[in-house]
Design a protein around this motif. Structure first.
Motif, mmCIF file in Angstrom:
data_model
loop_
_atom_site.group_PDB
_atom_site.id
_atom_site.type_symbol
_atom_site.label_atom_id
_atom_site.label_comp_id
_atom_site.label_asym_id
_atom_site.label_seq_id
_atom_site.Cartn_x
_atom_site.Cartn_y
_atom_site.Cartn_z
ATOM 1 N N GLU A 150 -10.898 109.954 16.681
ATOM 2 C CA GLU A 150 -10.381 109.040 15.659
ATOM 3 C C GLU A 150 -10.424 109.719 14.292
ATOM 4 O O GLU A 150 -11.295 110.554 14.044
ATOM 5 C CB GLU A 150 -11.259 107.777 15.653
ATOM 6 C CG GLU A 150 -10.791 106.632 14.840
ATOM 7 C CD GLU A 150 -11.672 105.400 15.083
ATOM 8 O OE1 GLU A 150 -11.733 104.899 16.231
ATOM 9 O OE2 GLU A 150 -12.332 104.966 14.138
ATOM 10 N N GLN A 152 -10.563 108.589 10.320
ATOM 11 C CA GLN A 152 -10.709 107.585 9.267
ATOM 12 C C GLN A 152 -10.538 108.338 7.960
ATOM 13 O O GLN A 152 -11.373 109.175 7.610
ATOM 14 C CB GLN A 152 -12.106 106.948 9.310
ATOM 15 C CG GLN A 152 -12.389 106.130 10.535
ATOM 16 C CD GLN A 152 -12.088 104.656 10.338
ATOM 17 O OE1 GLN A 152 -11.751 104.206 9.254
ATOM 18 N NE2 GLN A 152 -12.205 103.894 11.405
ATOM 19 N N LEU A 177 -0.813 110.712 16.956
ATOM 20 C CA LEU A 177 -1.803 109.718 16.551
ATOM 21 C C LEU A 177 -1.293 108.330 16.911
ATOM 22 O O LEU A 177 -0.083 108.093 16.973
ATOM 23 C CB LEU A 177 -2.044 109.803 15.033
ATOM 24 C CG LEU A 177 -2.446 111.164 14.481
ATOM 25 C CD1 LEU A 177 -2.555 111.104 12.967
ATOM 26 C CD2 LEU A 177 -3.761 111.638 15.096
ATOM 27 N N ASN A 179 -0.992 104.099 16.248
ATOM 28 C CA ASN A 179 -0.608 103.312 15.078
ATOM 29 C C ASN A 179 -1.831 103.070 14.205
ATOM 30 O O ASN A 179 -2.913 102.776 14.714
ATOM 31 C CB ASN A 179 0.013 101.982 15.486
ATOM 32 C CG ASN A 179 1.361 102.173 16.142
ATOM 33 O OD1 ASN A 179 2.103 103.087 15.778
ATOM 34 N ND2 ASN A 179 1.684 101.334 17.102
ATOM 35 N N PRO A 180 -1.667 103.158 12.881
ATOM 36 C CA PRO A 180 -2.838 103.030 12.009
ATOM 37 C C PRO A 180 -3.241 101.586 11.774
ATOM 38 O O PRO A 180 -2.420 100.679 11.843
ATOM 39 C CB PRO A 180 -2.353 103.652 10.695
ATOM 40 C CG PRO A 180 -0.886 103.361 10.676
ATOM 41 C CD PRO A 180 -0.446 103.466 12.109
ATOM 42 N N THR A 181 -4.530 101.408 11.503
ATOM 43 C CA THR A 181 -4.971 100.184 10.848
ATOM 44 C C THR A 181 -5.082 100.538 9.377
ATOM 45 O O THR A 181 -5.423 101.666 9.023
ATOM 46 C CB THR A 181 -6.321 99.671 11.384
ATOM 47 O OG1 THR A 181 -7.322 100.666 11.160
ATOM 48 C CG2 THR A 181 -6.245 99.357 12.868
ATOM 49 N N LEU A 191 -7.203 104.295 5.988
ATOM 50 C CA LEU A 191 -6.361 104.423 7.176
ATOM 51 C C LEU A 191 -7.216 104.855 8.354
ATOM 52 O O LEU A 191 -8.087 105.712 8.221
ATOM 53 C CB LEU A 191 -5.271 105.468 6.950
ATOM 54 C CG LEU A 191 -4.316 105.245 5.790
ATOM 55 C CD1 LEU A 191 -3.385 106.445 5.635
ATOM 56 C CD2 LEU A 191 -3.510 103.974 5.983
ATOM 57 N N CYS A 192 -6.947 104.264 9.503
ATOM 58 C CA CYS A 192 -7.648 104.655 10.725
ATOM 59 C C CYS A 192 -6.618 104.918 11.809
ATOM 60 O O CYS A 192 -5.787 104.055 12.108
ATOM 61 C CB CYS A 192 -8.609 103.561 11.178
ATOM 62 S SG CYS A 192 -9.370 103.917 12.774
ATOM 63 N N TYR A 193 -6.662 106.117 12.401
ATOM 64 C CA TYR A 193 -5.767 106.501 13.478
ATOM 65 C C TYR A 193 -6.599 106.938 14.684
ATOM 66 O O TYR A 193 -7.554 107.703 14.533
ATOM 67 C CB TYR A 193 -4.923 107.709 13.082
ATOM 68 C CG TYR A 193 -3.965 107.495 11.954
ATOM 69 C CD1 TYR A 193 -2.651 107.116 12.191
ATOM 70 C CD2 TYR A 193 -4.357 107.731 10.638
ATOM 71 C CE1 TYR A 193 -1.756 106.952 11.150
ATOM 72 C CE2 TYR A 193 -3.468 107.580 9.598
ATOM 73 C CZ TYR A 193 -2.174 107.191 9.848
ATOM 74 O OH TYR A 193 -1.283 107.027 8.818
ATOM 75 N N SER A 194 -6.215 106.503 15.881
ATOM 76 C CA SER A 194 -6.783 107.111 17.086
ATOM 77 C C SER A 194 -6.037 108.417 17.340
ATOM 78 O O SER A 194 -4.849 108.544 17.018
ATOM 79 C CB SER A 194 -6.653 106.164 18.275
ATOM 80 O OG SER A 194 -5.292 105.856 18.504
#
Length: 198
Positions: A150, A152, A177, A179-181, A191-194
């Motif tokens: 992940e 962040q 990646l 979809n971001p939160t 922003l957070c991406y898996s």
């Protein structure tokens, strides 16, 4: 299951530090973006003053963390966090243990056996919680090795123009990646991406 998470503040143009490894500009939002106080860690807690959305983001994120993995350069710039990182035991990836370390009562550990060993030790110490990763070079190594789960990234409302780039040495690009939160704070966007595995 424990995740390995890159956690970095970055300017909009992709820099995590200036040419002298200074981070004051990209970290300023932690201390100047609001009135809500957030403490992370135990006895050596860091105190942030941020907007309510940023406070919620920091609390959710740090509650997940059980250990830290970083490189030698970040360790040096941070002066070894006084021997104890606020987010848990710190594992420093290095070729040689620095003089004067390890120290008594310190939770900083040095790993000279490579990246995979460092990840394994940090996950073990995290005891089911997530492992935070600091440092552009360490994050790039983890991405190249397929070991990062992940990303962040806190995008500071800032253009640095030059310095240390977060995603400069990616040998495995493109890296897909999820979809971001998105959490919108004051002076920063979280922003957070898996990281999608192939």
């Amino acid at each position: 299951m424990s995740k390995v998470i890159a956690i970095m503040s970055m300017s909009l143009d992709g820099y995590v530090a200036d040419l002298n490894d200074g981070v004051a500009e990209v970290f300023a939002w932690y201390f100047q973006s609001g009135e809500e106080e957030v403490r992370t860690g135990g006895a050596d807690a860091m105190l942030f003053k941020v907007s309510p959305p940023s406070a919620g983001h920091i609390r959710r994120l740090t509650a997940r963390l059980g250990a830290v993995l970083t490189g030698r350069k970040t360790f040096e710039v941070a002066h070894g966090w006084g021997g104890n990182h606020a987010w848990g035991p710190a594992f420093v990836l290095t070729h040689a243990v620095p003089a004067g370390w390890p120290r008594p009562d310190s939770t900083v550990h040095f790993v000279t056996e490579g990246l995979e060993t460092a990840v394994r030790q940090a996950k073990l110490a995290a005891a089911g919680k997530d492992v935070a990763v600091h440092g552009a070079d360490t994050i790039q190594q983890l991405l190249n090795a397929g070991l990062l789960d992940e990303i962040q990234v806190d995008i500071a409302a800032l253009l640095l123009g030059s310095g240390v780039r977060l995603f400069d040495q990616l040998s495995k690009a493109p890296i897909a990646l999820g979809n971001p939160t998105v959490v919108q704070g004051i002076g920063v966007t979280h922003l957070c991406y898996s990281v999608l595995k192939k």
